[in-house]
Scaffold this motif. Structure first.
Motif, PDB file in Angstrom:
ATOM      1  N   ASP A  11       0.815  -1.212   0.000  1.00  0.00           N
ATOM      2  CA  ASP A  11       0.000   0.000   0.000  1.00  0.00           C
ATOM      3  C   ASP A  11       0.850   1.264   0.000  1.00  0.00           C
ATOM      4  N   LYS A  43      -8.313   3.264  -0.307  1.00  0.00           N
ATOM      5  CA  LYS A  43      -8.498   2.294   0.771  1.00  0.00           C
ATOM      6  C   LYS A  43      -9.856   2.454   1.449  1.00  0.00           C
ATOM      7  N   VAL A  98      -2.506   1.920  -3.391  1.00  0.00           N
ATOM      8  CA  VAL A  98      -3.590   1.027  -2.988  1.00  0.00           C
ATOM      9  C   VAL A  98      -4.152   0.350  -4.233  1.00  0.00           C
TER      10      VAL A  98
END
Length: 824
Positions: A403, A807, A407
């Motif tokens: 990440d 996210k 993402v």
């Protein structure tokens, strides 16, 4: 994201890291009377990411601005309590039981405690200031009285000396002179005034200089040094000071002296010439100091008891206030329907959380005695959902590594699945030493064994990062031990762990480690590098060749994996153009060159051939039709090279030319009505619908598409060469780590051992340990970590990973941030 909290038992499907969780856009219609309880239960569940439906309104225009302001005021009081506890040396305690506290009662209680604490502090400050002033006053009385005592003693001595001298020198005129002096008018005698006080020692020289300049030298200044620093009544800080007495004549000089004292921060105190009054003042000040000290101690005890009471419940209060504030922040994101007296919420949630959310809504309606229950419904949308991977404490650090690059797009193949193995393994290839690996393992086991204690503490930035990645470091340590056994290096020293060496000296000449003369007398060493290769002339080319070729094999394998994952993404998103005109030619190009090189390496290792692979690969391009001669490793090699070379040249235009024309034709067919697509459900393919929607309303620019494809083709062709070369860093860093370890061992430990001196040996061991820990276990670990990170981000993930998603951040009370993050 972390583990699902409150998910419970069999409601959740098995954790899947390869694809993100299926998401859905949901709408909640919540009655006003149960809104607070509903949002609270959803926060406990932590499975719903609310959308802000009031983005066009400022924070002060929203429905619950007053409640947030009230929560902010309570949070301010808690911060004030926390500061007071830290100053007093207290720390909030973790309470085992959670008390049921009403937020309104807590508001009243916090206000009362704040008022009491402010009053105690104000009284304490006044008393402390008065105490500090009396301490300074006592010092002035003591030091100034010394000035006057010494002056009187000196005057008495001079007077007696003068009188005795006058008696011995009497004449006829002496009585007349004495009579004349006695008859002098006393009103015409000049009487000097004086000012006493304390001035900071560092300002004393300037203070004295300004006094004499302002009064033109018509003052007399005496000073005495105070041995210990005193607490200044105004600033409350310890300051080194001097006691001074300034004698002056006239009101004008007095006014000047007073202004200078004020400018220099000199504290002035009254002083009497009368000895009896001085003694009385000293006694009176000492008594008042004793009384004030007792009063201050009582006030401090009362303050400590109050802070102790606050500390016992501080965490409960802080959690309740932050929870209340976050609930109203969330309620402010909801749309208010005044006519129906309800709030409308929209947000993203994982599909598996539908039943859990519905249960929470039912419980909230029941507990709030609401006559109408909340309504839950799924909305159809083409909007790209957030990405949510369920992780645990083992997989979480690897997901964070991915990440940090970007993402994953919704339902895109997640590199974390492979990073869990490839990242620590590539690190270990560069860090391979089973002695250093054991040291790293012991440090990691310490963090894992005490993880319950560390997880409840606030750690520093570096320690927090190490603790969060403890399981990643554990894998790195285990793989380092494995590769260290392969390299047969323990702090750069080889050992015969699994069997005796397969080689022995042919004659006495080979005892010299720099000469050749070894013959094979036993079966091949069963695991890893034969220990006899360390220290022989053959060591450098052998280990260099092993590590260099192994780096190429690992690099080509990982790049092929990246291309295969790009195929998985294309199939999943039903992009047939990318499958046939991106994945297949990329795979052919890469393996026609570097896949073939990997094959040659494996054949050479298995056959023991002495063929020069550099010569084979270079002349594969320069002279593809020439005979290979002694560089031929297998039959039909020349024909295979010609075929692979032809495929590599065909793959380049294959990637470049067809795709723009096919996209152009698809665009034309779509607008002429020759092509129809079935509607996909929102759960199956959000991205496909979003792409179609965007294409339907955009003009197709063939030149732009062709240039874009040209850039991608050139990037892949050049990147295949540069990325393969980049994997050689595995070889370079492994060699550097081994050589540094060898230098520390030979030049520090063995050199100190050779002196046969205990002190030199102890110093050498200490320096060796410090160098090993500081350079090899800290700097080299960080270096290998960063290079492994680069290989995954650039060489591996750029083959398939777009990383342009966002996210999933559900509303949850499992906070990790500070209260300031919830400010209005």
């Amino acid at each position: 994201m972390g583990e699902v909290r409150g998910g419970g038992g069999g409601c959740c499907p098995p954790m899947n890291l390869f694809r993100s969780e299926p998401m859905q856009l949901v709408q909640l219609i919540i009655p006003m009377e149960s809104a607070h309880v509903t949002v609270s239960y959803l926060g406990d569940l932590g499975l719903l990411q609310f959308k802000d439906l009031n983005a066009d309104k400022s924070p002060f225009q929203r429905t619950y601005a007053a409640q947030i302001k009230k929560s902010g005021e309570m949070a301010r009081r808690l911060r004030f309590f926390k500061d007071q506890m830290l100053k007093a040396g207290f720390s909030p305690k973790k309470s085992a039981t959670q008390a049921d506290i009403n937020i309104d009662d807590l508001e009243v209680k916090l206000a009362e405690i704040e008022a009491e604490l402010v009053e105690i502090n104000a009284n304490g400050e006044k008393l402390q200031r008065a105490y500090n002033e009396l301490v300074e006053y006592k010092l002035v009385l003591q030091k100034a009285s010394e000035f006057f005592h010494s002056a009187r003693s000196s005057a008495a001595e001079q007077q007696s000396e003068y009188a005795s001298r006058q008696i011995g020198e009497e004449s006829l005129d002496t009585p007349l002179l004495l009579e004349q002096e006695m008859s002098t008018d006393s009103s015409k005698q000049v009487k000097l005034g004086f000012i006493t006080g304390l001035v900071p020692r560092q300002k004393y020289m300037a203070f004295e200089r300004i006094l004499f300049r302002a009064t033109r030298g018509n003052v007399f200044l005496r000073q005495a040094v105070v041995e210990d620093p005193v607490t200044d009544p105004i600033s409350g800080e310890k300051v080194e000071k001097n006691v001074f007495v300034v004698f002056y004549s006239g009101e004008r000089a007095k006014n000047k002296i007073l202004k200078i004292c004020e400018a220099f921060g000199a504290n002035r105190y009254p002083f009497s010439e009368d000895l009896n009054k001085q003694d009385h003042l000293v006694t009176e000040v000492s008594g008042r100091l004793s009384e004030l000290k007792t009063t201050i101690d009582v006030g401090l005890l009362q303050r400590d008891n109050l802070l102790q009471t606050i500390g016992d419940q501080f965490e409960q209060w802080e959690f309740l206030v932050r929870k209340e504030k976050s609930i109203y922040h969330t309620l402010n994101m909801l749309s208010l329907d005044v006519t129906k007296k309800c709030l409308v919420a929209e947000g993203w949630s994982p599909v598996f959380g539908t039943k859990l959310i519905q249960d929470a809504l039912q419980r909230a309606s029941f507990d709030s005695n609401s006559q109408v229950g909340a309504i839950f419904q799924v909305l159809q949308t083409k909007e790209l959902p957030p990405t949510y991977f369920r992780t645990n404490k083992f997989t979480s650090p690897f997901q964070e590594i991915v990440d940090a690059y970007g993402v994953a797009k919704y339902q895109e193949a997640n590199p974390t699945v492979y990073t869990i193995v490839t990242f620590p393994f590539l690190f270990a290839v560069m860090f391979g030493d089973w002695g250093h690996g054991i040291c790293l393992l012991l440090a990691t086991l310490f963090l894992i064994i005490r993880e319950k204690k560390f997880s409840s503490q606030k750690l520093g930035d570096i320690m927090e990062m190490m603790f969060g990645g403890r399981y990643c470091i554990l894998m790195m340590a285990l793989f380092s031990i494995y590769t260290g056994l392969i390299y047969n290096e323990f702090f750069s020293v080889p050992f015969e762990l699994f069997a005796p060496s397969a080689y022995a000296c042919r004659d006495l000449s080979c005892r010299d480690s720099t000469t050749m003369g070894l013959i094979k007398v036993r079966p091949t060493y069963p695991f890893g590098v034969d220990p006899v290769w360390h220290g022989s002339r053959s060591e450098l080319p052998f280990l260099n060749s092993l590590k260099m070729k192994m780096s190429i094999l690992l690099g080509v394998a990982q790049m092929n994996l990246g291309i295969i994952l790009s195929y998985c993404n294309a199939k999943f998103f039903r992009n047939g153009v990318n499958v046939w005109f991106q994945f297949i030619p990329q795979l052919i190009f890469l393996n026609s060159l570097f896949g073939y090189l990997s094959l040659l390496i494996l054949v050479k290792w298995s056959t023991g051939s002495k063929a020069d692979l550099y010569h084979v690969m270079i002349y594969m391009f320069l002279s593809p039709t020439d005979d290979l001669g002694e560089n031929q490793l297998f039959a039909g090699q020349k024909t295979l090279q010609l075929v692979l070379l032809l495929l590599a040249f065909v793959a380049v235009p294959w990637m470049l030319i067809p795709k723009p024309f096919i996209l152009k034709k698809q665009h034309q067919d779509r607008h002429q009505g020759h092509s129809y697509t079935l509607l996909e459900s929102s759960e199956d393919n959000f991205q496909l619908g979003a792409n179609h929607d965007s294409h339907d309303h955009e003009e197709f620019e063939f030149s732009e598409v062709f240039v874009h494809q040209l850039i991608h083709t050139i990037e892949f062709v050049l990147g295949s060469v540069s990325n393969t070369a980049s994997y050689l860093r595995l070889w370079a860093l492994s060699l550097a780590h081994s050589e540094l370890s060898s230098v520390f061992y030979d030049k520090l430990l063995m050199l100190a051992w050779g002196y046969n001196n205990v002190i030199i040996l102890i110093v050498g061991i200490i320096v060796f340990i410090c160098a090993t820990v500081g350079v090899l276990l800290v700097m080299e670990t960080l270096s290998a970590f960063l290079h492994a990170l680069r290989l995954h981000w650039v060489e591996f993930q750029n083959k398939f990973y777009e990383g342009d998603g966002y996210k999933f951040y559900p509303f949850s009370f499992a906070w990790t941030g500070d209260e300031d993050e919830l400010s209005l």
